[in-house]
Write a protein that holds these residues in place. Structure first.
Motif, short mmCIF file in Angstrom:
data_model
loop_
_atom_site.label_atom_id
_atom_site.label_comp_id
_atom_site.label_asym_id
_atom_site.label_seq_id
_atom_site.Cartn_x
_atom_site.Cartn_y
_atom_site.Cartn_z
N ASP A 96 -6.04 11.77 6.35
CA ASP A 96 -7.40 11.83 6.87
C ASP A 96 -7.93 13.24 6.67
OD1 ASP A 96 -9.78 11.43 8.06
OD2 ASP A 96 -9.00 11.17 10.10
N HIS A 97 -8.99 13.38 5.85
CA HIS A 97 -9.60 14.68 5.61
C HIS A 97 -10.91 14.84 6.36
CE1 HIS A 97 -6.56 15.31 2.64
NE2 HIS A 97 -6.97 14.28 1.89
N ILE A 98 -11.18 13.93 7.26
CA ILE A 98 -12.42 14.00 8.04
C ILE A 98 -12.07 14.45 9.44
CG2 ILE A 98 -14.43 12.71 8.85
CD1 ILE A 98 -14.23 12.91 5.84
N LYS A 99 -12.69 15.53 9.88
CA LYS A 99 -12.47 16.01 11.25
C LYS A 99 -13.18 15.07 12.21
CE LYS A 99 -11.95 20.84 9.94
NZ LYS A 99 -12.45 22.21 10.10
N SER A 100 -12.43 14.36 12.98
CA SER A 100 -13.02 13.38 13.90
C SER A 100 -12.24 13.39 15.21
CB SER A 100 -12.99 11.98 13.28
OG SER A 100 -11.66 11.57 13.11
N LYS A 101 -12.72 12.64 16.14
CA LYS A 101 -12.09 12.56 17.46
C LYS A 101 -11.07 11.43 17.52
CE LYS A 101 -16.14 14.40 19.80
NZ LYS A 101 -17.18 14.17 20.84
N THR B 273 -0.24 8.54 13.31
CA THR B 273 0.60 8.88 12.14
C THR B 273 1.17 10.26 12.29
OG1 THR B 273 -1.30 9.73 10.95
CG2 THR B 273 -0.84 7.40 10.70
N SER B 274 2.00 10.64 11.40
CA SER B 274 2.61 11.97 11.38
C SER B 274 1.56 13.01 11.11
CB SER B 274 3.72 12.02 10.34
OG SER B 274 3.17 11.74 9.07
N ASP B 275 1.91 14.23 11.41
CA ASP B 275 0.97 15.35 11.24
C ASP B 275 0.61 15.50 9.78
OD1 ASP B 275 -0.54 17.54 11.52
OD2 ASP B 275 1.14 18.93 11.85
N ASN B 276 -0.68 15.53 9.53
CA ASN B 276 -1.16 15.66 8.16
C ASN B 276 -1.41 17.11 7.77
OD1 ASN B 276 -1.27 12.91 7.30
ND2 ASN B 276 -2.93 12.64 8.78
N SER B 277 -1.13 18.04 8.61
CA SER B 277 -1.43 19.44 8.29
C SER B 277 -0.62 19.91 7.09
CB SER B 277 -1.15 20.32 9.50
OG SER B 277 0.21 20.22 9.87
N ASN B 278 0.58 19.33 6.96
CA ASN B 278 1.39 19.72 5.80
C ASN B 278 0.75 19.32 4.49
OD1 ASN B 278 3.39 20.86 7.33
ND2 ASN B 278 4.51 18.92 7.57
N PHE B 279 -0.20 18.39 4.61
CA PHE B 279 -0.83 17.91 3.38
C PHE B 279 -2.05 18.72 3.03
CE2 PHE B 279 -1.86 14.85 0.20
CZ PHE B 279 -0.64 14.26 -0.06
N ILE B 280 -2.45 19.62 3.91
CA ILE B 280 -3.61 20.46 3.63
C ILE B 280 -3.18 21.51 2.61
CG2 ILE B 280 -5.29 22.06 4.59
CD1 ILE B 280 -5.06 20.54 7.21
N VAL B 281 -3.88 21.55 1.48
CA VAL B 281 -3.49 22.42 0.37
C VAL B 281 -4.00 23.82 0.59
CG1 VAL B 281 -3.61 22.76 -2.11
CG2 VAL B 281 -3.49 20.47 -1.16
N LYS B 282 -3.14 24.78 0.42
CA LYS B 282 -3.53 26.18 0.46
C LYS B 282 -3.08 26.83 -0.83
CE LYS B 282 -2.88 26.48 5.47
NZ LYS B 282 -2.16 27.18 6.57
N GLU B 283 -3.71 27.94 -1.19
CA GLU B 283 -3.29 28.66 -2.39
C GLU B 283 -1.91 29.24 -2.17
OE1 GLU B 283 -5.95 31.51 -3.90
OE2 GLU B 283 -7.69 30.20 -3.84
N VAL C 184 0.84 -1.19 0.00
CA VAL C 184 0.00 0.00 0.00
C VAL C 184 0.88 1.24 0.00
CG1 VAL C 184 -1.75 1.30 1.28
CG2 VAL C 184 -1.87 -1.19 1.16
N LYS C 185 0.52 2.19 -0.84
CA LYS C 185 1.26 3.46 -0.94
C LYS C 185 0.66 4.52 -0.03
CE LYS C 185 2.91 6.71 -4.46
NZ LYS C 185 2.89 7.04 -5.90
N SER C 186 -0.67 4.56 -0.02
CA SER C 186 -1.33 5.54 0.86
C SER C 186 -2.76 5.09 1.12
CB SER C 186 -1.32 6.94 0.22
OG SER C 186 -2.10 6.93 -0.97
N ILE C 187 -3.27 5.58 2.24
CA ILE C 187 -4.68 5.36 2.60
C ILE C 187 -5.26 6.72 2.92
CG2 ILE C 187 -6.29 4.23 4.17
CD1 ILE C 187 -4.23 2.08 4.63
N THR C 188 -6.38 7.00 2.25
CA THR C 188 -7.01 8.31 2.43
C THR C 188 -8.45 8.12 2.85
OG1 THR C 188 -5.59 9.24 0.71
CG2 THR C 188 -7.55 10.51 1.32
N ARG C 189 -8.84 8.89 3.83
CA ARG C 189 -10.25 8.91 4.22
C ARG C 189 -10.78 10.30 3.92
NH1 ARG C 189 -12.82 8.09 10.23
NH2 ARG C 189 -11.45 9.88 10.63
#
Length: 1487
Positions: A1324-1329, A1334-1344, A1269-1274
């Motif tokens: 993970d793009h779903i805000k959940s509890k 895993t490592s911080d995914n904030s770097n993966f959040i795309v901004k302009e 597996v390369k990646s898992i995205t929710r």
């Protein structure tokens, strides 16, 4: 059409009006007088080209030659000479020689004019009289006749003279009189020539020009000729006779009887004079000499043969009688009766006084009148009975007359003279009236002439020739011959001189000592002047040339200087003429092609003339010791033909200039192919054996064609069918006409290289055209079978699709070039269109299945609504008593009635047929290519492999969906059938030691009523609209679906049975009870599915269902065996003793209906089956213990088993997915759905993720190893759901959604993945509890991103990019995940299309394919061109071409214009970037 021989006229040969047979005025160039001062000009020729139709040769649209037509005929033929308006030629003027001027004689031919029923003959008398040369020649001809007296040929000579010159008898007699005078001095004329040449000494004259040797040769030659004339005169047997008479004795009649009853008459002929006293006297001693007996001595006495016993004898014997005595001018014919013993008896005689013609013509006329009057009054004698010969009509014509025989003059001279009219005797008439002697019929020609000896001609004798005779002898005799030749030219411009006249002409030439070359040269000059391409003209020229060259080379005739100059000039003229003809040999000798038979009609005549022309020309060259340059002449024509053909090809182009080079080339090839065919197959046989016309023509024409083809094709930037017609034409010429000469041609055309560019254009064009074609077909598609009666159950669009594939394939293969590269480009187009077609049909079927909004595609739980809808549907079927087809149902049912469900219809069937039949068509298409291109077999198979696999997957998937659409309603009915509430009158109550019994037939029929009604309806629709393989698949699928559904009801997957023993026991008996009726239904008395196949799919359930009917204590024993084997061996089924297990369980063979049922396998019983049965016991509570069904100890054991199921689940998963029990350990499970909505069970294990999806009877199992597996995205899916995307290292993706307990499942999955592979990205793009490890995914959040610049004052300024993102945060996360984009790569826009989505980002153009789950992205710098185009029936399509030459087409794009505009802008902005932009800040100096 006029032709000038001096100077060369510019003749507009190919003007339209000329081709239509009208005369045209031509401009004649002035002659070069200096060069040709000694040559006569040639007569203009008006008929030359009117008899040779060159238009047909140059008409490219019709490969045949027209015959020459009159003006009226041409007016009615609109196609005649339509293609020649642009062609010019100097042909005529260039082939005609130059000659000196001479006056032309206006010829008047014999014509007849009907006046009042009579015919008035017009003679040429005036022409002869005015032409002194011709008159003189006629006098010489008559003189020659008088001299030689050729009585044996006098009749044909006379006829030839009369017919040829067409003169009256009056003129003939006048000329005859002159000929007598000329004949009289014949010897004097010969003597003058002899004296001239004997004394000839002037070798400085024009004739010899100082050549003394030549003078001596000519002097000797002519003296020899004179000597031959003199010797010939001595051999003329009548030469010294004054009177010569041709006598023909025809017959006699009315003779006297001299014997008893008849007589034996014969005739005695002789000359006598007026002093003969016994002119009748019988000369017994005379010899009888016949005319043709040349060996016997000549005599002037003749005797006919004796005719025995007749009074009307027929002799028909002819004699020539001559005398040199002037006074013997009386011809005697006496008849005697022959007696062998005694003296012959006299029977009568006839004296004829040979009178010569009078001096004056009026005397002749008067004498003629008197003679006619005497004949009318006295018979054929005068009043005294005498006869006088006088032929006043024509002296050369035989005078035939019946003469009365006379009595003997009895020896008295006075009586004989009286008979001759010399004296008068009154008794003569009286004597002949008393006694009749009969008559004799004689034919006479009397030629009397006097030839004076030279020594007798002197002043003293007063017999010197007159002035007129002197003029005749000293006239220019060559002019006389010219006049005769001109006179002899007929309407066809041919010299037509009879043989008799030819002999007279040769005799005349010898008599006047003209050079033997004069007559042949004059003939040739006149023939050239009036040249006509005809056999007679050209044969005569060849004959005369041969004669001339023979005279010069063999007979060594000496030539005077003027004759020599004239001879050489004549040769030059003929050579130039024939070179001109051969320079245009196909025009000069056209071959006519019959339109109907396509065969040459005049090849013999034209070929003969061609051969004759070459032989004539070679004759001249050989005489001049030069080589005839035929090759140069052929090359001249090839150059001329090529020029004309090229000019003509431009005329044929229409107003439109598209493909004008191709059209022109086709015209050129058509014309040259015709010319080559004519040269090789027809003309070559008429050229000399040493000259290979085919080789020369092939080399020259092919070289010109090659140069022109390469030049013009280089200018073409488009392709059309004419382009490939041209290719076929070239190949045809190369492989047929040029093939034998290929080794002699320097360089052949490289057709692969020439047409490679056009095949590329064609590939691009057919992609567009194929799209348009199938698009139009799909727009009109009604999804009806082509011909259901003949079992053609697919639709037109499929045939249209493969028709265009076949057209493309056949065209490409038919090019017969190196097409390997282009073949796979075509295959790519075929695969693309084929897969698009599959997607269209697939989506169309999906749309049809989803039309029923009342029910989903998959039914998890059967509700009352489903039951109600199905009941209404079945009721409608029963009420109508017909098959309800959805198509008909839609037309008949009200749209407001939503209670009627829709299951199967004919439209879906036709679409399924298209899917099935398309695979066969694609296989045939591929197989045909493999057969024709065996060297590419493996590559072709690979090229079509994906399409075959894709079509198989799509076909199987959609079939399962349609079967599922039926099966979901079968599931509703099966639930009803198994419902215990429907157990009316069931006697199978649970009691101790009670044997189970099956339901009665009535109960079974009642239960199956609705099911069989539904199956009858659906299967009837399917059977009438599906191909058998698909229909058979449907029947088997429905059958399997029934038993798979029963299996799911009795043995729920991965969980225990929740129903009580009473319910499961009842359901088991119901299933067994309905089996046989259902088996019979599907078998249909052997015409349906075979019993063997049905049982293969049902024996699994029939074998496992026994657990619900078995003894509980036996169940416990079986369970212990199965569980112990798992624990000990970690192998689910390897060591189980199934024979023992089956012996412990209930056997359905105990039922009567199943006695003959034999199971193929015995290993169906699994742990799950036993546990489900044990679970049903536990669910029943204490009642079963109270009823004595089981003991309390057994009940406790069952409950203990149920309470410890952890190890069972692990064993179940390992067994289901065939996993290694030493590696894989079950952790968790969940329910979900695939992206297509198929219900799925998921299982999380320590090393992998597994799930199984059930579509009808088919189960799909998926095993995903965490290490791959390369990646898992929710991410969010819809409004209330979550999508889980698993991307593999090979970039393939798996999507599942609608996950129950998705937080815990995602957490568990993430933990396991990180343990197996630290590099796995968990997004993970779903805000959940959920707390992720895993490592911080904030770097993966795309901004302009912004462009950071530094101003001059040091301030940092952020500049927003020109393109802004219009994609939501969640969607950006999804596509970053799909395409593995870095976080700074902004996603600008997402455009839905037919196959998925098109995404524009900062660095890439991306495409996500929803069907294949593939993802592709391209750098902006890789894109070369973006074009709008129509793909299939979608008007909103784009075609994108990349640097590597490949291109992709996308159809059904939402808002295509916006995407097109954005693509153009992004390509321009990224032109300088060959790699993705770096994610670092850019510092530039700001203003």
């Amino acid at each position: 059409m006029k032709l000038k021989s001096i100077g060369f006229s510019q003749l507009n040969l190919f003007d339209d009006h000329l081709c239509n047979g009208n005369n045209v005025t031509t401009e004649i160039n002035k002659c070069d007088v200096t060069e040709h001062s000694n040559q006569s000009s040639l007569k203009v020729v008006e008929n030359f080209f009117n008899h040779h139709d060159f238009s047909a040769f140059l008409s490219f649209n019709s490969f045949y030659h027209h015959h020459h037509k009159t003006n009226n005929e041409m007016k009615s033929d609109n196609t005649f000479c339509t293609n020649l308006s642009k062609l010019k030629s100097d042909f005529i003027s260039s082939i005609l020689p130059q000659n000196e001027s001479s006056s032309n004689i206006a010829l008047v031919t014999t014509t007849t004019t009907a006046i009042d029923g009579a015919t008035e003959i017009k003679f040429n008398d005036e022409i002869i009289k005015k032409n002194e040369s011709l008159s003189t020649l006629l006098v010489y001809f008559l003189s020659d006749i008088l001299i030689h007296q050729p009585f044996d040929s006098l009749v044909p000579i006379n006829k030839s003279l009369k017919k040829f010159f067409n003169i009256s008898n009056k003129l003939l007699k006048s000329l005859f009189k002159k000929s007598l005078s000329l004949t009289k001095y014949y010897l004097l004329e010969i003597n003058k020539y002899k004296e001239y040449y004997s004394k000839l000494q002037d070798f400085e004259s024009e004739d010899f020009r100082g050549d003394k040797v030549l003078m001596e040769k000519i002097k000797v030659f002519n003296l020899k000729r004179i000597d031959e004339i003199e010797k010939k005169n001595q051999t003329i047997k009548y030469f010294n006779f004054l009177n010569t008479v041709f006598v023909k004795v025809y017959s006699a009649k009315g003779l006297e009887i001299k014997d008893l009853i008849s007589s034996d008459p014969y005739v005695n002929l002789f000359f006598t004079d007026i002093q003969d006293e016994k002119p009748h006297h019988h000369r017994e001693s005379l010899n009888t000499i016949h005319l043709n007996d040349e060996k016997k001595k000549h005599s002037h006495h003749f005797k006919t043969t004796v005719k025995k016993s007749t009074l009307t004898p027929e002799w028909n014997e002819q004699f020539i009688m001559s005398t040199d005595k002037p006074d013997q001018n009386i011809l005697i014919a006496s008849i005697y009766d022959f007696d062998q013993v005694s003296k012959s008896d006299f029977m009568g005689f006839l004296p004829i006084h040979l009178e010569h013609e009078h001096e004056h013509e009026h005397e002749h006329d008067e004498k003629n009148k008197q003679q006619q009057q005497k004949i009318s009054e006295h018979g054929n004698g005068d009043e005294h009975g005498h006869h006088e010969y006088s032929n006043f009509d024509n002296p050369l014509v035989e005078h035939i007359q019946d003469y009365e025989l006379l009595s003997k003059p009895k020896g008295h001279l006075t009586k004989f003279k009286s008979l001759l009219g010399i004296t008068s005797s009154p008794d003569i008439k009286h004597d002949n009236e008393i006694r009749k002697y009969g008559s004799i019929k004689l034919g006479l020609i009397h030629l009397k002439r006097e030839i004076l000896k030279v020594e007798d001609i002197n002043v003293n004798n007063q017999n010197l020739p007159s002035k007129q005779i002197d003029i005749q002898m000293n006239q220019n005799h060559e002019n006389s011959i010219k006049s005769l030749i001109e006179f002899s030219i007929n309407n066809n411009d041919e010299i037509n001189i009879p043989n008799e006249i030819e002999k007279l002409l040769d005799s005349f030439s010898s008599r006047v000592l003209l050079s033997p070359l004069v007559i042949p040269m004059i003939k040739i000059e006149k023939l050239v002047e009036n040249f006509q391409i005809s056999a007679s003209t050209m044969d005569e020229i060849h004959k005369q040339l041969l004669k001339l060259i023979e005279l010069v080379t063999i007979e060594k005739i000496p030539l005077s200087k003027p004759i020599e100059d004239r001879f050489l000039g004549m040769l030059k003229s003929v050579k130039k003429l024939y070179k001109g003809i051969l320079n245009r040999y196909p025009l000069s000798f056209p071959i006519t092609i019959n339109l109907e038979t396509k065969l040459a009609e005049n090849i013999g005549s034209s070929g003969t003339l061609l051969t004759l022309s070459i032989e004539t020309l070679e004759l001249i060259y050989n005489y001049q010791s030069k080589q005839c340059k035929l090759k140069k002449m052929v090359e001249n024509y090839i150059e001329f033909c090529w020029t004309c053909v090229k000019e003509k090809s431009l005329i044929s182009i229409e107003d439109s200039k598209d493909f004008e080079n191709i059209v022109g080339l086709l015209d050129i090839y058509d014309a040259i192919e015709l010319q080559l065919t004519l040269d090789i197959e027809m003309y070559s046989q008429f050229f000399p054996a040493h000259f290979d016309l085919g080789l020369i023509s092939s080399k020259c024409y092919y070289k010109l064609l090659k140069e022109e083809t390469e030049k013009l094709l280089a200018k073409e930037d488009k392709v059309c069918m004419e382009t490939f017609n041209l290719l076929k034409k070239i190949q045809k010429i190369e492989r047929t006409i040029i093939k034998p000469f290929e080794k002699d041609i320097e360089s052949m055309m490289n057709l692969n290289q020439l047409f490679k560019r056009f095949i590329k254009m064609w590939i691009k064009e057919i992609k567009k055209q194929f799209n348009l074609w199938i698009g139009r077909s799909l727009e009109k598609e009604e999804w009806k079978s082509i011909d259901s009666k003949n079992n053609q159950l697919h639709s037109n669009s499929l045939i249209d699709l493969f028709t265009i594939f076949e057209i493309g394939k056949n065209h490409l293969l038919g090019l017969d070039l190196d097409i390997d590269q282009f073949l796979f480009e075509l295959i790519d187009i075929v695969n693309q269109l084929y897969n698009q077609y599959l997607e269209i049909v697939l989506n169309s079927i999906l749309a049809d299945l989803k039309k029923d909004n009342s029910t989903p595609l998959f039914i998890d739980e059967v509700s009352d609504n489903y039951i109600s809808s199905l009941s209404n549907f079945i009721s409608k079927i029963k009420l109508s008593n017909i098959v309800v087809d959805q198509q008909h149902q839609q037309q008949q049912s009200s749209t407001k009635n939503n209670s009627i469900i829709q299951i199967t219809n004919s439209i879906i069937c036709i679409k399924l047929n298209c899917l099935e039949f398309s695979r066969q068509l694609l296989f045939d298409f591929s197989s045909d290519l493999e057969l024709k291109l065996p060297h590419l077999r493996d590559k072709i198979q690979d090229a079509f492999g994906i399409s075959f696999l894709n079509s198989k997957k799509k076909y199987d998937y959609i079939i399962d969906l349609v079967i599922n659409n039926i099966s979901k309603w079968i599931k509703v009915l099966l639930v009803q059938i198994l419902d215990l509430k429907n157990n009316h009158g069931n006697n199978n109550k649970l009691e101790k030691d009670q044997k189970p019994n099956l339901l009665s037939e009535n109960q079974v029929n009642e239960l199956l009523d609705s099911l069989t009604t539904l199956l009858n309806n659906e299967l009837t629709i399917l059977s009438g609209n599906l191909y058998y393989p698909t229909f058979s698949k449907f029947i088997r699928g429905v059958w399997q679906s029934i038993w798979k559904e029963f299996d799911r009801i009795l043995f729920p997957e991965f969980k225990l049975q929740s129903e009580k023993l009473e319910s499961t026991y009842y359901k088991s008996l119901v299933i067994l009870s309905i089996y046989q009726p259902l088996e019979e239904f599907f078998n249909a008395d052997g015409s349906g599915v075979s019993i063997e196949q049905l049982r293969n799919h049902s024996e699994y359930l029939l074998s496992t269902i026994s657990v619900y009917l078995s003894n509980p204590s036996n169940l416990l024993e079986v369970f212990n065996i199965i569980s112990s084997t798992f624990i000990d061996c970690n192998s689910p089924s390897s060591l189980l003793d199934y024979s023992f297990i089956n012996s412990k369980l209930f056997s359905i063979n105990q039922f009567e209906q199943f006695k003959s049922f034999k199971f193929v396998k015995d290993n169906y019983i699994k742990e799950l089956h036993v546990l489900c049965s044990i679970s049903s016991y536990c669910n029943s509570g204490g009642s079963i213990v109270a009823n004595g069904l089981i003991t309390s100890e057994l009940d406790s054991s069952f409950k203990k088993i149920i309470s410890t199921l952890g190890s069972f689940k692990n064993r179940f998963i390992l067994d289901k997915f065939s996993l290694d029990p030493l590696v894989s350990v079950y952790q968790n499970d969940f329910k979900c759905k695939t992206l297509n909505g198929i219900p799925t069970n998921g299982y999380i294990l320590n090393d992998c993720l597994c799930w199984s999806s059930w579509l009808c009877y088919n189960e799909t199992k998926v095993i995903i190893k965490y290490s791959l597996v390369k990646s898992i995205t929710r991410q969010q899916h819809g409004s209330n759901d979550v999508l889980l995307i698993i991307t593999m290292t090979d970039d393939k993706t798996h999507e599942i959604w609608s996950i129950i307990s998705q937080d815990s499942i995602f957490k568990s999955l993430a933990l396991n993945c990180k343990k197996s592979n630290q590099s796995i990205e968990i997004i993970d793009h779903i805000k959940s509890k959920v707390e992720h490890t895993t490592s911080d995914n904030s770097n993966f959040i795309v901004k302009e991103s912004t462009l950071t610049v530094v101003s001059k004052d040091g301030k940092v300024i952020d500049i927003k990019p020109e393109h802004e993102s219009h994609v939501s945060y969640d969607d950006s996360i999804i596509y970053h995940t799909l395409f593995h984009l870095d976080k700074d790569n902004i996603i600008y826009e997402v455009y839905p299309c037919f196959t998925g989505k098109l995404i524009t980002t900062r660095d890439y153009f991306c495409h996500h394919n929803n069907l294949t789950k593939s993802n592709k992205h391209y750098l902006w710098s890789e894109i070369v061109e973006v074009k709008k185009e129509k793909v299939l029936f979608f008007d909103t399509g784009l075609k994108i071409t990349f640097k590597n030459g490949l291109s992709e087409s996308y159809s059904g794009i939402n808002d295509r214009d916006s995407l097109y505009k954005e693509l153009i802008e992004l390509i321009d902005l990224n032109k300088s970037n060959s790699s993705p932009l770096p994610a670092t800040k850019k510092f530039v100096e700001a203003d």
